[in-house]
Design a protein around this motif. Structure first.
Motif, PDB file in Angstrom:
ATOM      1  N   ARG A 142      34.843  39.060  45.615  1.00 36.74           N
ATOM      2  CA  ARG A 142      34.813  39.668  44.265  1.00 36.74           C
ATOM      3  C   ARG A 142      33.482  39.322  43.584  1.00 36.74           C
ATOM      4  O   ARG A 142      32.812  40.184  43.014  1.00 36.74           O
ATOM      5  N   GLU A 194      37.162  30.173  38.774  1.00 42.48           N
ATOM      6  CA  GLU A 194      38.191  31.215  38.829  1.00 42.48           C
ATOM      7  C   GLU A 194      37.543  32.604  38.875  1.00 42.48           C
ATOM      8  O   GLU A 194      36.842  33.005  37.940  1.00 42.48           O
ATOM      9  N   SER A 195      37.871  33.339  39.944  1.00 42.87           N
ATOM     10  CA  SER A 195      37.156  34.602  40.175  1.00 42.87           C
ATOM     11  C   SER A 195      37.284  35.602  39.023  1.00 42.87           C
ATOM     12  O   SER A 195      36.301  36.278  38.684  1.00 42.87           O
ATOM     13  N   GLN A 196      38.465  35.718  38.402  1.00 42.18           N
ATOM     14  CA  GLN A 196      38.588  36.684  37.285  1.00 42.18           C
ATOM     15  C   GLN A 196      37.633  36.294  36.155  1.00 42.18           C
ATOM     16  O   GLN A 196      36.974  37.143  35.555  1.00 42.18           O
ATOM     17  N   LYS A 210      40.446  22.670  43.087  1.00 40.36           N
ATOM     18  CA  LYS A 210      39.823  22.357  44.393  1.00 40.36           C
ATOM     19  C   LYS A 210      39.652  23.625  45.237  1.00 40.36           C
ATOM     20  O   LYS A 210      39.946  23.647  46.428  1.00 40.36           O
ATOM     21  N   LYS A 211      39.247  24.708  44.575  1.00 38.95           N
ATOM     22  CA  LYS A 211      39.120  25.987  45.289  1.00 38.95           C
ATOM     23  C   LYS A 211      37.770  26.639  45.033  1.00 38.95           C
ATOM     24  O   LYS A 211      37.110  26.338  44.038  1.00 38.95           O
ATOM     25  N   ILE A 212      37.426  27.541  45.938  1.00 42.30           N
ATOM     26  CA  ILE A 212      36.268  28.404  45.722  1.00 42.30           C
ATOM     27  C   ILE A 212      36.808  29.765  45.298  1.00 42.30           C
ATOM     28  O   ILE A 212      37.990  30.053  45.545  1.00 42.30           O
ATOM     29  N   PRO A 213      36.029  30.620  44.658  1.00 44.79           N
ATOM     30  CA  PRO A 213      34.602  30.534  44.389  1.00 44.79           C
ATOM     31  C   PRO A 213      34.283  29.680  43.159  1.00 44.79           C
ATOM     32  O   PRO A 213      35.100  29.563  42.248  1.00 44.79           O
ATOM     33  N   LEU A 265      36.566  26.938  55.139  1.00 43.85           N
ATOM     34  CA  LEU A 265      37.949  26.898  54.624  1.00 43.85           C
ATOM     35  C   LEU A 265      38.921  26.259  55.610  1.00 43.85           C
ATOM     36  O   LEU A 265      40.027  25.887  55.234  1.00 43.85           O
ATOM     37  N   SER A 267      36.600  34.748  52.196  1.00 39.91           N
ATOM     38  CA  SER A 267      37.459  34.662  51.012  1.00 39.91           C
ATOM     39  C   SER A 267      37.391  35.926  50.148  1.00 39.91           C
ATOM     40  O   SER A 267      36.332  36.295  49.635  1.00 39.91           O
ATOM     41  N   PRO A 268      38.548  36.587  49.941  1.00 43.28           N
ATOM     42  CA  PRO A 268      38.534  37.781  49.082  1.00 43.28           C
ATOM     43  C   PRO A 268      38.166  37.447  47.633  1.00 43.28           C
ATOM     44  O   PRO A 268      37.569  38.273  46.944  1.00 43.28           O
ATOM     45  N   PHE A 269      38.516  36.232  47.192  1.00 40.26           N
ATOM     46  CA  PHE A 269      38.153  35.846  45.820  1.00 40.26           C
ATOM     47  C   PHE A 269      36.634  35.690  45.710  1.00 40.26           C
ATOM     48  O   PHE A 269      36.029  36.068  44.714  1.00 40.26           O
ATOM     49  N   ARG A 301      51.557  24.106  55.341  1.00 39.69           N
ATOM     50  CA  ARG A 301      51.952  23.857  53.950  1.00 39.69           C
ATOM     51  C   ARG A 301      53.471  23.833  53.846  1.00 39.69           C
ATOM     52  O   ARG A 301      54.141  24.700  54.403  1.00 39.69           O
ATOM     53  N   ASP A 324      47.070  39.036  41.031  1.00 40.54           N
ATOM     54  CA  ASP A 324      46.843  37.640  41.445  1.00 40.54           C
ATOM     55  C   ASP A 324      48.105  36.790  41.304  1.00 40.54           C
ATOM     56  O   ASP A 324      48.379  35.935  42.148  1.00 40.54           O
ATOM     57  N   LYS A 346      38.105  19.464  52.864  1.00 42.15           N
ATOM     58  CA  LYS A 346      37.539  19.964  51.595  1.00 42.15           C
ATOM     59  C   LYS A 346      36.125  19.442  51.401  1.00 42.15           C
ATOM     60  O   LYS A 346      35.870  18.258  51.602  1.00 42.15           O
TER      61      LYS A 346
HETATM   62  N1  GSH Z   1      42.708  31.776  41.480  1.00 45.67           N
HETATM   63  C1  GSH Z   1      41.567  31.452  42.284  1.00 45.67           C
HETATM   64  C2  GSH Z   1      40.440  32.431  41.990  1.00 45.67           C
HETATM   65  O1  GSH Z   1      40.721  33.553  41.571  1.00 45.67           O
HETATM   66  O2  GSH Z   1      39.267  32.050  42.106  1.00 45.67           O
HETATM   67  C3  GSH Z   1      41.976  31.468  43.744  1.00 45.67           C
HETATM   68  C4  GSH Z   1      40.863  31.003  44.654  1.00 45.67           C
HETATM   69  C5  GSH Z   1      41.365  30.665  46.058  1.00 45.67           C
HETATM   70  O3  GSH Z   1      42.579  30.710  46.370  1.00 45.67           O
HETATM   71  N2  GSH Z   1      40.425  30.294  46.929  1.00 45.67           N
HETATM   72  C6  GSH Z   1      40.770  29.891  48.260  1.00 45.67           C
HETATM   73  C7  GSH Z   1      40.461  28.411  48.435  1.00 45.67           C
HETATM   74  O4  GSH Z   1      39.503  27.893  47.917  1.00 45.67           O
HETATM   75  C8  GSH Z   1      39.920  30.629  49.270  1.00 45.67           C
HETATM   76  S1  GSH Z   1      40.377  32.335  49.415  1.00 45.67           S
HETATM   77  N3  GSH Z   1      41.281  27.742  49.215  1.00 45.67           N
HETATM   78  C9  GSH Z   1      41.081  26.389  49.551  1.00 45.67           C
HETATM   79  C10 GSH Z   1      42.351  25.642  49.575  1.00 45.67           C
HETATM   80  O5  GSH Z   1      43.373  26.149  49.101  1.00 45.67           O
HETATM   81  O6  GSH Z   1      42.322  24.522  50.045  1.00 45.67           O
END
Ligand code: GSH
Length: 232
Positions: free
Chosen positions: A19, A68-70, A54-57, A38, A14-16, A229, A105, A42
Motif C-alpha cells: 500500500r 499503520e498503513s492506513q 511490532k509490525k511493518i510497514p 517476515l 507484505s500487502p500492507f 500461532r 482491515d 523480529k
Molecule cells: N494494521 C497494520 C497496518 O495496517 O500497517 C498491519 C500490519 C501487518 O500486519 N504487518 C505484518 C507484520 O509486520 C506484515 S504483512 N507482521 C509481523 C508479525 O506479525 O510478526
C-alpha cells in the motif's frame, strides 16, 4: 537521516507495505527501502520503531516515525499534496472510503489469515464463508462507486480504496487456489472482477508488484509460521 529523507521499513511480500509503496510511487517520492524478513526473528529496528504492534510497514520522514498503513497513506497524502490525490476531495466520500478500508482491515483481513492458515477444516470453511460475505458487501460498494465508466475507485488514478484493497487480491487468489474455491466470480462479484483487472493494469502496480509465483512460494513458507500461532 537528512531532514526530508524518506525511508520505508517493510517486507517485499507484505500487502500492507505494498500500500505504502504504491502511494510513494504515485506521488513520485524518492525513498530508501529497508527490507525485513517476515519469516525470521523480529528485526531490532521493527521492535524499536513500532514497540506497540511490532509490525511493518513503518515510514520514517523528517524525524517522524509513522505507523499503520492506513495512517501512513493519509500522512503521505497530506504531506505531499501534489497530484494525484489519494483520498477523495469530498469530505463525505473521504469518510466513506475510510469506512470501507477500516471494514476490510478489521473484518476481512483476519478472515483472510484464518482462511489461509487455519489447522481445522471447519474453522477454515467458516473464514472462507465470512470472506465470501464480505466480498459481496464490497461488490455492492464497487457496483455503485464504479458506475459511470469508472475503472478505479480513484477514477482515472489509484485512490485510497484501490491502494488499500488491491494488494490483497493476490492473497485472495492464493486462498482460492489452495481451497479450490472462487471468491471473486462473475456471478457474485462482477464489478470487483473488472476492478481487479484495472488495478493490475495500472503502471505503478505493474512496476512494483512482486510476481504472483514468488508470492505463492512465500505463502507456502508463511503458512507453517502462522499455524504456530495459538489462535490458528
Ligand atoms: N494494521 C497494520 C497496518 O495496517 O500497517 C498491519 C500490519 C501487518 O500486519 N504487518 C505484518 C507484520 O509486520 C506484515 S504483512 N507482521 C509481523 C508479525 O506479525 O510478526
Amino acid at each position: 537521516m537528512g531532514k526530508s529523507e524518506v525511508k520505508l521499513l517493510g517486507a517485499w511480500p507484505s500487502p500492507f507495505m505494498l500500500r505504502v509503496r504504491i502511494a510513494l510511487h504515485l506521488k513520485s517520492i524518492n525513498y530508501e527501502f529497508i527490507e525485513v524478513d517476515l519469516l525470521g526473528p523480529k528485526s531490532e529496528l521493527v521492535l524499536k520503531s513500532n514497540p506497540i504492534y511490532k509490525k511493518i510497514p513503518v515510514l520514517f520522514h523528517d524525524g517522524n516515525t509513522i505507523l499503520e498503513s492506513q495512517i501512513i497513506l493519509q500522512y503521505i497524502d497530506e504531506v505531499w499534496p501534489n497530484a494525484p490525490s489519494i483520498l477523495p476531495s469530498d469530505a463525505a466520500q473521504r469518510a466513506d472510503s475510510r469506512f470501507w478500508v477500516a471494514y476490510f482491515d478489521d473484518k476481512l483481513v483476519p478472515a483472510l489469515i484464518v482462511a489461509l492458515a487455519a489447522k481445522s477444516k471447519d474453522t477454515k470453511n467458516a473464514a472462507i464463508a465470512e470472506l465470501e460475505q464480505g466480498l459481496v458487501h464490497l461488490e455492492e460498494v464497487a457496483s455503485t462507486k464504479l458506475s459511470k465508466g469508472k475503472a478505479l475507485f480513484g477514477g482515472e488514478n489509484l485512490g485510497y480504496m484501490d491502494i488499500a484493497l488491491g494488494p490483497f487480491l493476490v492473497w485472495i487468489g492464493i486462498i482460492e487456489k489452495l481451497n479450490g474455491v472462487k471468491l471473486l466470480n462473475e456471478t457474485n462479484t462482477p464489478s470487483l472482477l473488472r476492478w481487479a483487472d484495472s488495478f493490475f493494469s495500472h503502471a505503478v502496480v505493474k512496476t512494483i508488484f512482486p510476481e504472483a509465483e514468488k508470492l505463492i512460494e512465500f505463502a507456502m513458507k508463511l503458512i507453517p509460521v502462522l499455524r504456530a500461532r495459538p489462535e490458528l
